[in-house]
Structures are given as structure tokens and as C-alpha cells.
Design an enzyme around this catalytic site. Sequence first.
Site, short mmCIF file in Angstrom:
data_model
loop_
_atom_site.label_atom_id
_atom_site.label_comp_id
_atom_site.label_asym_id
_atom_site.label_seq_id
_atom_site.Cartn_x
_atom_site.Cartn_y
_atom_site.Cartn_z
CD GLN A 1 -2.72 -1.67 0.46
OE1 GLN A 1 -3.76 -0.70 0.03
NE2 GLN A 1 -2.41 -2.25 -0.20
NE ARG B 1 0.24 3.43 3.55
CZ ARG B 1 0.97 4.29 4.78
NH1 ARG B 1 0.27 4.13 5.90
NH2 ARG B 1 1.58 5.47 4.09
CB ALA C 1 -11.77 0.37 2.54
CG HIS C 2 -7.19 0.28 -0.48
ND1 HIS C 2 -6.54 -0.92 -0.62
CD2 HIS C 2 -8.71 0.01 -0.42
CE1 HIS C 2 -6.63 -1.72 -1.41
NE2 HIS C 2 -8.43 -1.40 -1.55
CG ASN C 3 -7.04 4.24 -2.82
OD1 ASN C 3 -6.64 2.69 -3.04
ND2 ASN C 3 -5.85 4.66 -2.86
#
Length: 356
Positions: A198, A218, A239-241
Amino acid sequence: MSMLLKDIAEKIGGRIIGNDAAEILRIANLQTANKDEISFLSDKKMHKYLAESKAGAVLVKEEDVLPDSGITFVVVPNPYVAFARVAQMFDTTPRACAPGIHPTAVVDPTAEIDETASVGAHAVIESGVKIGAGTQIGPNCFVGKNTVIGKNTKLWANVSVYHNCVIGDSCLFQSGCVIGSDGFGYANERGEWIKIPQLGRVVIGNRVEIGASTAVDRGAVDDTVIEDNVIIDNQVQIAHNDKIGYGTAIAGAAVFAGSVELGKYCIVGGTSVFDGHIKICDGVEILGQVGKNINKPGKYHSFLPVLEAEKWWKLFPKMYSADRLAEKVKALEKIVQELRPSEKAADATDSKDSSK
């Protein structure tokens, strides 16, 4: 702690009707307050208790004042907002840690910590970290490499902030929250999971509050972003993004899959769930599960109502027969459509017979 009512009213822009010299020691509920306590009325359901209140003063709107009641009122445009302001005046919450850097803290020599910032016992500050003026890093916190934290931000005990994160000014992170942990990113090769590093960051704006045991992952490549003035409750998964817009509020145990874009001034109810890669426009209030884009502001609910157990178990099996029922309805509709021409022909014949 003691304050004169007239001083409180001046700070919140309120108008006193009654005893402006009243001495206030604390805030209390409308039903239980006594003469040295201040209360508020913001819920119409509580209005029935107003006339009997023993509070030293009550924050109300103009239309809720009871003339000749003997109660001292502080008239404000929004009693709940006024209550929040008064609560800040009486706040006795301690610092996250004592001033200065505790001797048991482990601080890398390359870290830049403002002389007015504080670092608690057994905290770890890694290389390249920058911490702004007045910020408090509580006991047992971890701040990873090259992370930047702004001014007057408070991390309570046991907060973990991974590497390369960016956190703004005047934020508040409750104990146990994790910022910058890896997102759930894996590829599968013939049954074997291959981890996807990530590589993005978490970027958090100013005046953001994050609850206990909440995780903000991240980004996989781009950053996970939380804009200014966002409040997030306990045990939430970001969660990511994901991108959380300005002024949004998220209640406890909500779950966001990856790459969700949540607009400005949204309100997310507790235990709501968002599928990945969807966009929610500004001004949306959500309670339930969201599986597609929402492009129009408003309220959206998707929870089933609670039922008695016996009724639920009778209803549940019928859900599985819904497809068969729909097929039968379609078949019946087809039969009806086929019958209609013959009905019209019969009507025409009847008309001819009646005309003879």
C-alpha cells in the site's frame, strides 16, 4: 468550577430573562438540574418538563420562554449549539500527557518537535517526523517515519499513526485508533495470495475527530483523504483510497470498502455499510447498506424493521420463494393479455346483437 450566568450568556451571545447574577457550577439534565446548574431545551419532547425544572437557568429559544414561571432563561437561537459552547467552558478533560517530552519516550534525533508540543510516557517518534506547536502525543503512542502532525492536535493513549501520514491542526484522536494501516489489497495466483504494498498515504485535514478503535487505511496508490471538519465515531472502518468530504459525520461501526467517495455534509448512521468504488453526493443522510452511487441529496434508509422472532422465521422462508412468485405473476399477466382480444370480440358481438 463556578461561573456567573451573565458571563456565560455574554460568551454565547444569549439574552437573560431572570436572575443574571446566578452562580453556575455545572451542566445538568432538565429533569434533574438544581439551582446551581444550567440546563437546555432542544427537544420538543422534553418541553413538558420545563415548567417543573429546578435549574438555575435554562437555554431556550424565544418561543419556549414561560412568562411568570420564576425560571431564569437564557434565550439563544440554537439551544443545543449553546449547550455545546457552555459544556466547553465547564470541560475538565485532562491533557493527553504532561507538558514536555517524557524521559521514557523514544524520539529519533531527526524528529522535529515544537518546543510547546508534548510527548507522553513510552511513546515512539520515528525519524523524519514533524510535530507542530501545542500538539499532545499521549502515552504509548506510535508515530511512524516522515509523518507530519499539525498544531494543537491531541492523540490520546495508544494511538498508532503509520509512516508518511499527514494530519492537520486541532484534531482529536481517541485511544486505540489506527491511522495509515495497510489497506486490504491482494492478488491471487493459483490460490496463493500475493500482497500488494500500500504505497499511498492518509491525509487528514483540520478539526477532524476520530473515535476509539477506528481504523483509517492508507491508499493503495493514491491517498486516503479525510477533509476538514469531519467527525468519525468509534470502531469505524475507512478503507484504502476512500475520500470523506468536508463536514461529514460518521456514527459508530460504519464500514467503508475501498475507493468510496463520500460528499460534503453527509450523515452516516451507525452500522451502515458501503460497497467499494461508489460515489455519494453532498448532503446525503444514510442508514443501512449502500451498493450503488447516490446522485441526489436526501435521506436513504435500507434496513429491515425489527420483528418478533416468531414472525421473522415465518417471513424468512417466504423470501426465498419471491422469485417463483414473480414468475407466476408474469405467467398470469401473459394469460390476461391473451384473453383481452377475445373479450373485446365478445363485447363487439354483444353490441351488434343489441342493435338488432
